[in-house]
Scaffold this motif. Structure first.
Motif, PDB file in Angstrom:
ATOM      1  N   LYS A 116      58.548  35.742  26.117  1.00 29.94           N
ATOM      2  CA  LYS A 116      58.875  35.843  24.694  1.00 29.94           C
ATOM      3  C   LYS A 116      59.856  34.740  24.337  1.00 29.94           C
ATOM      4  O   LYS A 116      60.805  34.475  25.057  1.00 29.94           O
ATOM      5  N   HIS A 117      59.590  34.099  23.209  1.00 30.69           N
ATOM      6  CA  HIS A 117      60.457  33.037  22.721  1.00 30.69           C
ATOM      7  C   HIS A 117      61.396  33.615  21.679  1.00 30.69           C
ATOM      8  O   HIS A 117      60.980  34.375  20.820  1.00 30.69           O
ATOM      9  N   THR A 118      62.656  33.252  21.710  1.00 35.48           N
ATOM     10  CA  THR A 118      63.625  33.822  20.779  1.00 35.48           C
ATOM     11  C   THR A 118      63.337  33.442  19.340  1.00 35.48           C
ATOM     12  O   THR A 118      63.586  34.212  18.431  1.00 35.48           O
ATOM     13  N   ALA A 119      62.768  32.262  19.099  1.00 31.85           N
ATOM     14  CA  ALA A 119      62.458  31.860  17.727  1.00 31.85           C
ATOM     15  C   ALA A 119      61.442  32.813  17.103  1.00 31.85           C
ATOM     16  O   ALA A 119      61.550  33.173  15.945  1.00 31.85           O
ATOM     17  N   ALA A 120      60.450  33.231  17.867  1.00 28.14           N
ATOM     18  CA  ALA A 120      59.437  34.151  17.343  1.00 28.14           C
ATOM     19  C   ALA A 120      60.052  35.495  17.015  1.00 28.14           C
ATOM     20  O   ALA A 120      59.660  36.159  16.072  1.00 28.14           O
ATOM     21  N   MET A 121      61.013  35.906  17.825  1.00 22.05           N
ATOM     22  CA  MET A 121      61.636  37.202  17.597  1.00 22.05           C
ATOM     23  C   MET A 121      62.458  37.211  16.314  1.00 22.05           C
ATOM     24  O   MET A 121      62.647  38.255  15.720  1.00 22.05           O
ATOM     25  N   SER A 122      62.952  36.061  15.871  1.00 27.99           N
ATOM     26  CA  SER A 122      63.789  36.022  14.685  1.00 27.99           C
ATOM     27  C   SER A 122      62.979  35.991  13.387  1.00 27.99           C
ATOM     28  O   SER A 122      63.529  36.187  12.324  1.00 27.99           O
ATOM     29  N   LEU A 123      61.671  35.716  13.469  1.00 31.64           N
ATOM     30  CA  LEU A 123      60.848  35.722  12.266  1.00 31.64           C
ATOM     31  C   LEU A 123      60.631  37.157  11.794  1.00 31.64           C
ATOM     32  O   LEU A 123      60.519  38.069  12.608  1.00 31.64           O
ATOM     33  N   PRO A 124      60.560  37.358  10.484  1.00 29.81           N
ATOM     34  CA  PRO A 124      60.304  38.710   9.955  1.00 29.81           C
ATOM     35  C   PRO A 124      58.810  39.034  10.005  1.00 29.81           C
ATOM     36  O   PRO A 124      58.064  38.732   9.084  1.00 29.81           O
ATOM     37  N   TRP A 125      58.359  39.664  11.083  1.00 33.51           N
ATOM     38  CA  TRP A 125      56.948  39.997  11.252  1.00 33.51           C
ATOM     39  C   TRP A 125      56.606  41.285  10.520  1.00 33.51           C
ATOM     40  O   TRP A 125      57.345  42.254  10.579  1.00 33.51           O
ATOM     41  N   LYS A 126      55.469  41.292   9.844  1.00 30.34           N
ATOM     42  CA  LYS A 126      54.946  42.492   9.186  1.00 30.34           C
ATOM     43  C   LYS A 126      54.332  43.414  10.227  1.00 30.34           C
ATOM     44  O   LYS A 126      54.157  43.045  11.375  1.00 30.34           O
ATOM     45  N   GLU A 127      53.968  44.610   9.815  1.00 27.75           N
ATOM     46  CA  GLU A 127      53.290  45.563  10.694  1.00 27.75           C
ATOM     47  C   GLU A 127      51.854  45.089  10.975  1.00 27.75           C
ATOM     48  O   GLU A 127      51.296  44.287  10.232  1.00 27.75           O
ATOM     49  N   THR A 128      51.241  45.648  12.010  1.00 24.90           N
ATOM     50  CA  THR A 128      49.863  45.316  12.370  1.00 24.90           C
ATOM     51  C   THR A 128      48.915  45.754  11.258  1.00 24.90           C
ATOM     52  O   THR A 128      49.052  46.829  10.699  1.00 24.90           O
ATOM     53  N   GLU A 129      47.950  44.883  10.952  1.00 20.85           N
ATOM     54  CA  GLU A 129      46.960  45.152   9.912  1.00 20.85           C
ATOM     55  C   GLU A 129      45.554  45.032  10.497  1.00 20.85           C
ATOM     56  O   GLU A 129      45.346  44.365  11.508  1.00 20.85           O
ATOM     57  N   SER A 130      44.567  45.655   9.836  1.00 20.09           N
ATOM     58  CA  SER A 130      43.168  45.504  10.229  1.00 20.09           C
ATOM     59  C   SER A 130      42.704  44.087   9.916  1.00 20.09           C
ATOM     60  O   SER A 130      43.227  43.439   9.013  1.00 20.09           O
ATOM     61  N   PHE A 131      41.687  43.634  10.657  1.00 21.81           N
ATOM     62  CA  PHE A 131      41.210  42.271  10.456  1.00 21.81           C
ATOM     63  C   PHE A 131      40.671  42.084   9.049  1.00 21.81           C
ATOM     64  O   PHE A 131      40.275  43.038   8.384  1.00 21.81           O
ATOM     65  N   THR A 132      40.667  40.859   8.623  1.00 27.98           N
ATOM     66  CA  THR A 132      40.149  40.479   7.312  1.00 27.98           C
ATOM     67  C   THR A 132      39.180  39.316   7.510  1.00 27.98           C
ATOM     68  O   THR A 132      39.154  38.682   8.566  1.00 27.98           O
ATOM     69  N   ALA A 133      38.423  39.004   6.496  1.00 21.25           N
ATOM     70  CA  ALA A 133      37.503  37.868   6.560  1.00 21.25           C
ATOM     71  C   ALA A 133      38.288  36.571   6.789  1.00 21.25           C
ATOM     72  O   ALA A 133      37.844  35.690   7.525  1.00 21.25           O
ATOM     73  N   GLN A 134      39.471  36.464   6.177  1.00 21.48           N
ATOM     74  CA  GLN A 134      40.300  35.274   6.350  1.00 21.48           C
ATOM     75  C   GLN A 134      40.755  35.131   7.807  1.00 21.48           C
ATOM     76  O   GLN A 134      40.695  34.049   8.378  1.00 21.48           O
ATOM     77  N   MET A 135      41.180  36.232   8.440  1.00 21.54           N
ATOM     78  CA  MET A 135      41.598  36.161   9.831  1.00 21.54           C
ATOM     79  C   MET A 135      40.420  35.849  10.742  1.00 21.54           C
ATOM     80  O   MET A 135      40.559  35.127  11.723  1.00 21.54           O
ATOM     81  N   GLU A 136      39.252  36.383  10.434  1.00 17.57           N
ATOM     82  CA  GLU A 136      38.052  36.071  11.215  1.00 17.57           C
ATOM     83  C   GLU A 136      37.785  34.563  11.165  1.00 17.57           C
ATOM     84  O   GLU A 136      37.470  33.942  12.174  1.00 17.57           O
ATOM     85  N   LYS A 137      37.960  33.979   9.994  1.00 22.67           N
ATOM     86  CA  LYS A 137      37.773  32.538   9.816  1.00 22.67           C
ATOM     87  C   LYS A 137      38.811  31.754  10.633  1.00 22.67           C
ATOM     88  O   LYS A 137      38.468  30.790  11.315  1.00 22.67           O
ATOM     89  N   PHE A 138      40.066  32.178  10.576  1.00 24.00           N
ATOM     90  CA  PHE A 138      41.125  31.502  11.338  1.00 24.00           C
ATOM     91  C   PHE A 138      40.842  31.562  12.834  1.00 24.00           C
ATOM     92  O   PHE A 138      40.978  30.561  13.539  1.00 24.00           O
ATOM     93  N   CYS A 139      40.460  32.737  13.327  1.00 29.34           N
ATOM     94  CA  CYS A 139      40.188  32.896  14.764  1.00 29.34           C
ATOM     95  C   CYS A 139      39.017  32.028  15.196  1.00 29.34           C
ATOM     96  O   CYS A 139      39.039  31.448  16.280  1.00 29.34           O
ATOM     97  N   SER A 140      38.002  31.921  14.354  1.00 34.26           N
ATOM     98  CA  SER A 140      36.857  31.079  14.721  1.00 34.26           C
ATOM     99  C   SER A 140      37.271  29.607  14.807  1.00 34.26           C
ATOM    100  O   SER A 140      36.734  28.856  15.618  1.00 34.26           O
ATOM    101  N   LYS A 141      38.261  29.196  14.019  1.00 35.69           N
ATOM    102  CA  LYS A 141      38.723  27.803  14.049  1.00 35.69           C
ATOM    103  C   LYS A 141      39.507  27.468  15.316  1.00 35.69           C
ATOM    104  O   LYS A 141      39.550  26.309  15.718  1.00 35.69           O
ATOM    105  N   VAL A 142      40.112  28.461  15.953  1.00 38.83           N
ATOM    106  CA  VAL A 142      40.886  28.191  17.175  1.00 38.83           C
ATOM    107  C   VAL A 142      40.135  28.628  18.430  1.00 38.83           C
ATOM    108  O   VAL A 142      40.638  28.457  19.543  1.00 38.83           O
ATOM    109  N   ARG A 143      38.933  29.169  18.276  1.00 35.99           N
ATOM    110  CA  ARG A 143      38.178  29.683  19.420  1.00 35.99           C
ATOM    111  C   ARG A 143      37.996  28.630  20.515  1.00 35.99           C
ATOM    112  O   ARG A 143      38.222  28.908  21.697  1.00 35.99           O
ATOM    113  N   ALA A 144      37.592  27.427  20.154  1.00 38.17           N
ATOM    114  CA  ALA A 144      37.344  26.383  21.156  1.00 38.17           C
ATOM    115  C   ALA A 144      38.619  26.077  21.941  1.00 38.17           C
ATOM    116  O   ALA A 144      38.572  25.920  23.167  1.00 38.17           O
ATOM    117  N   ASP A 145      39.768  26.009  21.266  1.00 37.79           N
ATOM    118  CA  ASP A 145      41.035  25.748  21.955  1.00 37.79           C
ATOM    119  C   ASP A 145      41.381  26.864  22.923  1.00 37.79           C
ATOM    120  O   ASP A 145      41.827  26.614  24.039  1.00 37.79           O
TER     121      ASP A 145
END
Length: 101
Positions: free
Chosen positions: A2-31
């Motif tokens: 765990k990185h301390t910088a990530a811990m300091s960001l204000p993260w929202k609660e877990t949400e169900s997937f959305t079409a936008q997140m599906e699109k984002f995940c497909s863009k990073v799939r190859a990486d």
């Protein structure tokens, strides 16, 4: 790890997937697959977002009970809205909670 910088960001609660997140995940799939190996399944299950930046952590099902948690950022519209893989955690299981890293 765990990185301390990530811990300091204000993260929202877990949400169900959305079409936008599906699109984002497909863009990073190859990486992601370059690092964990090619997968026949790559389905976004749920995600968490930050309040202050365009940054997400998505839980992606990659087959069986295996998942990968991917941290994704999106540039602001004035910078082209490029979607990038920041980091990932693998292996994870379907019942593992999404924790900021």
């Amino acid at each position: 790890m765990k990185h301390t910088a990530a811990m300091s960001l204000p993260w929202k609660e877990t949400e169900s997937f959305t079409a936008q997140m599906e699109k984002f995940c497909s863009k990073v799939r190859a990486d992601v697959e370059k690092r964990i190996g090619k997968k026949t399944v790559f389905n976004n299950l749920n995600f968490r977002a930050t309040d202050t930046e365009i940054q997400y952590i998505a839980k992606v099902h990659v087959g069986g009970n295996d998942c990968v948690h991917v941290k994704i950022s999106q540039d602001l519209p004035c910078y082209g809205e490029e979607v990038k893989l920041i980091d990932f955690q693998f292996p994870k299981k379907r019942d593992d909670e999404i924790e900021p890293f």
